[in-house]
Design a protein around this motif. Structure first.
Motif, PDB file in Angstrom:
ATOM      1  N   VAL A  58     -27.359   6.273 -10.634  1.00  0.00           N
ATOM      2  CA  VAL A  58     -27.029   7.460 -11.077  1.00  0.00           C
ATOM      3  C   VAL A  58     -25.441   7.667 -11.283  1.00  0.00           C
ATOM      4  N   ILE A  59     -24.785   8.198 -12.209  1.00  0.00           N
ATOM      5  CA  ILE A  59     -23.478   8.407 -12.133  1.00  0.00           C
ATOM      6  C   ILE A  59     -23.446   9.823 -12.425  1.00  0.00           C
ATOM      7  N   ALA A  60     -22.965  10.808 -11.171  1.00  0.00           N
ATOM      8  CA  ALA A  60     -22.827  12.079 -11.397  1.00  0.00           C
ATOM      9  C   ALA A  60     -21.506  12.835 -10.875  1.00  0.00           C
ATOM     10  N   ILE A 105     -31.992   5.095  -4.461  1.00  0.00           N
ATOM     11  CA  ILE A 105     -30.776   5.747  -5.426  1.00  0.00           C
ATOM     12  C   ILE A 105     -29.682   4.959  -4.854  1.00  0.00           C
ATOM     13  N   VAL A 106     -28.721   4.720  -6.071  1.00  0.00           N
ATOM     14  CA  VAL A 106     -27.640   4.239  -6.151  1.00  0.00           C
ATOM     15  C   VAL A 106     -26.778   5.114  -6.728  1.00  0.00           C
ATOM     16  N   ALA A 107     -26.065   6.049  -6.239  1.00  0.00           N
ATOM     17  CA  ALA A 107     -25.190   6.887  -6.972  1.00  0.00           C
ATOM     18  C   ALA A 107     -23.753   6.820  -7.135  1.00  0.00           C
ATOM     19  N   LEU A 108     -23.017   6.645  -8.104  1.00  0.00           N
ATOM     20  CA  LEU A 108     -21.511   6.712  -8.231  1.00  0.00           C
ATOM     21  C   LEU A 108     -21.452   8.248  -8.516  1.00  0.00           C
ATOM     22  N   THR A 109     -20.544   8.904  -7.519  1.00  0.00           N
ATOM     23  CA  THR A 109     -20.313  10.438  -7.341  1.00  0.00           C
ATOM     24  C   THR A 109     -18.828  10.496  -7.401  1.00  0.00           C
ATOM     25  N   SER A 110     -18.468  11.968  -7.299  1.00  0.00           N
ATOM     26  CA  SER A 110     -17.189  12.441  -7.301  1.00  0.00           C
ATOM     27  C   SER A 110     -17.333  13.595  -6.136  1.00  0.00           C
ATOM     28  N   PRO A 111     -15.989  14.152  -5.782  1.00  0.00           N
ATOM     29  CA  PRO A 111     -16.134  15.028  -4.809  1.00  0.00           C
ATOM     30  C   PRO A 111     -16.861  16.523  -5.416  1.00  0.00           C
ATOM     31  N   THR A 159     -27.775   4.908  -1.422  1.00  0.00           N
ATOM     32  CA  THR A 159     -26.185   4.303  -1.193  1.00  0.00           C
ATOM     33  C   THR A 159     -25.527   5.291  -2.405  1.00  0.00           C
ATOM     34  N   GLU A 160     -24.669   6.083  -1.712  1.00  0.00           N
ATOM     35  CA  GLU A 160     -23.620   6.849  -2.406  1.00  0.00           C
ATOM     36  C   GLU A 160     -22.494   6.274  -2.390  1.00  0.00           C
ATOM     37  N   ILE A 161     -21.642   5.847  -3.618  1.00  0.00           N
ATOM     38  CA  ILE A 161     -20.410   5.335  -3.806  1.00  0.00           C
ATOM     39  C   ILE A 161     -19.374   6.597  -4.340  1.00  0.00           C
ATOM     40  N   LYS A 162     -18.898   7.153  -3.450  1.00  0.00           N
ATOM     41  CA  LYS A 162     -18.107   8.358  -3.832  1.00  0.00           C
ATOM     42  C   LYS A 162     -16.835   7.920  -3.818  1.00  0.00           C
ATOM     43  N   ILE A 163     -16.323   8.430  -5.310  1.00  0.00           N
ATOM     44  CA  ILE A 163     -14.799   8.185  -5.586  1.00  0.00           C
ATOM     45  C   ILE A 163     -14.129   9.760  -5.253  1.00  0.00           C
ATOM     46  N   GLU A 174      -2.598   3.761  -8.423  1.00  0.00           N
ATOM     47  CA  GLU A 174      -2.630   4.260  -7.054  1.00  0.00           C
ATOM     48  C   GLU A 174      -4.069   4.739  -6.657  1.00  0.00           C
ATOM     49  N   ALA A 175      -4.771   5.107  -7.922  1.00  0.00           N
ATOM     50  CA  ALA A 175      -6.175   5.366  -7.633  1.00  0.00           C
ATOM     51  C   ALA A 175      -7.080   4.214  -7.334  1.00  0.00           C
ATOM     52  N   GLN A 176      -6.891   3.182  -7.837  1.00  0.00           N
ATOM     53  CA  GLN A 176      -7.503   2.150  -7.803  1.00  0.00           C
ATOM     54  C   GLN A 176      -7.355   1.397  -6.206  1.00  0.00           C
ATOM     55  N   GLN A 177      -6.177   1.727  -5.629  1.00  0.00           N
ATOM     56  CA  GLN A 177      -5.726   1.168  -4.430  1.00  0.00           C
ATOM     57  C   GLN A 177      -6.444   1.989  -3.402  1.00  0.00           C
ATOM     58  N   GLN A 178      -6.600   3.346  -3.612  1.00  0.00           N
ATOM     59  CA  GLN A 178      -7.201   4.110  -2.887  1.00  0.00           C
ATOM     60  C   GLN A 178      -8.583   3.713  -2.606  1.00  0.00           C
ATOM     61  N   ALA A 179      -9.317   3.537  -3.814  1.00  0.00           N
ATOM     62  CA  ALA A 179     -10.660   2.967  -3.774  1.00  0.00           C
ATOM     63  C   ALA A 179     -10.838   1.790  -3.165  1.00  0.00           C
ATOM     64  N   LEU A 180     -10.151   0.921  -3.307  1.00  0.00           N
ATOM     65  CA  LEU A 180     -10.102  -0.460  -2.730  1.00  0.00           C
ATOM     66  C   LEU A 180      -9.956  -0.063  -1.216  1.00  0.00           C
ATOM     67  N   GLU A 181      -9.168   0.494  -0.536  1.00  0.00           N
ATOM     68  CA  GLU A 181      -9.333   0.827   0.950  1.00  0.00           C
ATOM     69  C   GLU A 181     -10.657   1.313   1.305  1.00  0.00           C
ATOM     70  N   SER A 182     -11.452   2.048   0.681  1.00  0.00           N
ATOM     71  CA  SER A 182     -12.527   2.937   1.295  1.00  0.00           C
ATOM     72  C   SER A 182     -13.893   2.444   0.690  1.00  0.00           C
ATOM     73  N   LEU A 183     -14.071   1.847  -0.442  1.00  0.00           N
ATOM     74  CA  LEU A 183     -15.148   1.609  -1.128  1.00  0.00           C
ATOM     75  C   LEU A 183     -15.884   0.334  -0.894  1.00  0.00           C
ATOM     76  N   PRO A 184     -15.321  -0.855  -0.682  1.00  0.00           N
ATOM     77  CA  PRO A 184     -16.002  -2.313  -0.518  1.00  0.00           C
ATOM     78  C   PRO A 184     -17.370  -2.210   0.304  1.00  0.00           C
ATOM     79  N   PRO A 185     -17.532  -1.632   1.547  1.00  0.00           N
ATOM     80  CA  PRO A 185     -18.660  -1.742   2.100  1.00  0.00           C
ATOM     81  C   PRO A 185     -19.771  -1.047   1.265  1.00  0.00           C
ATOM     82  N   TYR A 186     -19.593   0.157   0.806  1.00  0.00           N
ATOM     83  CA  TYR A 186     -20.671   0.831   0.085  1.00  0.00           C
ATOM     84  C   TYR A 186     -20.852   0.081  -1.314  1.00  0.00           C
ATOM     85  N   ILE A 187     -19.906  -0.628  -1.762  1.00  0.00           N
ATOM     86  CA  ILE A 187     -20.440  -1.453  -2.915  1.00  0.00           C
ATOM     87  C   ILE A 187     -21.259  -2.647  -2.953  1.00  0.00           C
TER      88      ILE A 187
END
Length: 197
Positions: A117-119, A141-147, A161-165, A16-29
């Motif tokens: 950065v992975i923060a 900066i390319v940052a992989l972040t969470s809320p 570029t921020e890739i927020k999960i 379910e988490a992977q599906q949610q990420a697939l719906e929002s993250l491709p442009p940022y990746i």
């Protein structure tokens, strides 16, 4: 709950988490892959850092850059600052824990380089100071972040570029970040070496 049910639940939540990420993250990746490609193609390098368990993921990303994932190809220029134990201890002892990354970035970073950065935590002074040092060195900066990494989000500029999960739970966030890392490596290989499936 028995073990079989717990296993099923973990897999279901991961899917379910992977599906949610697939719906929002491709442009940022995609944007991150193009930014990193541009830096490498211009002679730049990627400097990787992470906090908490993100430090292991940053090490993994730099390893895949320097070695390879699935395709045989030349190594790509990457440095991981999170795994240099003796350097981290020396800077912490002689200067400050807050400077463990920024001091290295000031010494090693060049204009046009990328800070990867992975923060996953917000109030992490070494990460914040690292981003500030990278901006001073004219790095992107390319940052992989969470809320939870709100302070990191507030420091990224329009050139970053921020890739927020946008998920809760350490396991789900890390699983998606791991997928992002694999996708970035794949896209870089395709751009740099024309790799096909």
């Amino acid at each position: 709950m028995d073990f079989q049910e717990a296993i099923y639940t973990q897999f279901a939540q991961s899917f379910e988490a992977q599906q949610q990420a697939l719906e929002s993250l491709p442009p940022y990746i995609e944007h991150a892959a193009k930014v990193i490609f541009s830096s490498i193609a211009s002679g730049g390098k990627v400097i990787c850092i992470g906090n908490s368990t993100g430090s292991h993921l940053s090490q993994y990303f730099s390893t895949l850059m320097l070695d390879r994932m699935d395709r045989e190809r030349p190594g790509l220029p990457a440095i991981n600052l999170s795994g240099e134990g003796s350097t981290l201890l020396a800077i912490t002892h002689n200067d400050s824990y807050h400077d463990v990354f920024s001091k290295q970035i000031t010494a090693l970073g060049n204009p046009g380089d990328i800070l990867f950065v992975i923060a996953n935590r917000g109030n992490t002074s070494p990460i914040i100071q690292a981003i500030q040092a990278a901006h001073e060195r004219k790095m992107s900066i390319v940052a992989l972040t969470s809320p939870e990494a709100k302070n990191v989000s507030s420091l990224t500029s329009q050139d970053d570029t921020e890739i927020k999960i946008n998920l809760l739970g350490t396991a789900r966030v890390h699983e998606c970040q791991l997928s992002v890392i694999h996708i970035l490596i794949d896209l870089l290989e395709r751009q740099l070496f024309g790799c096909e499936d």
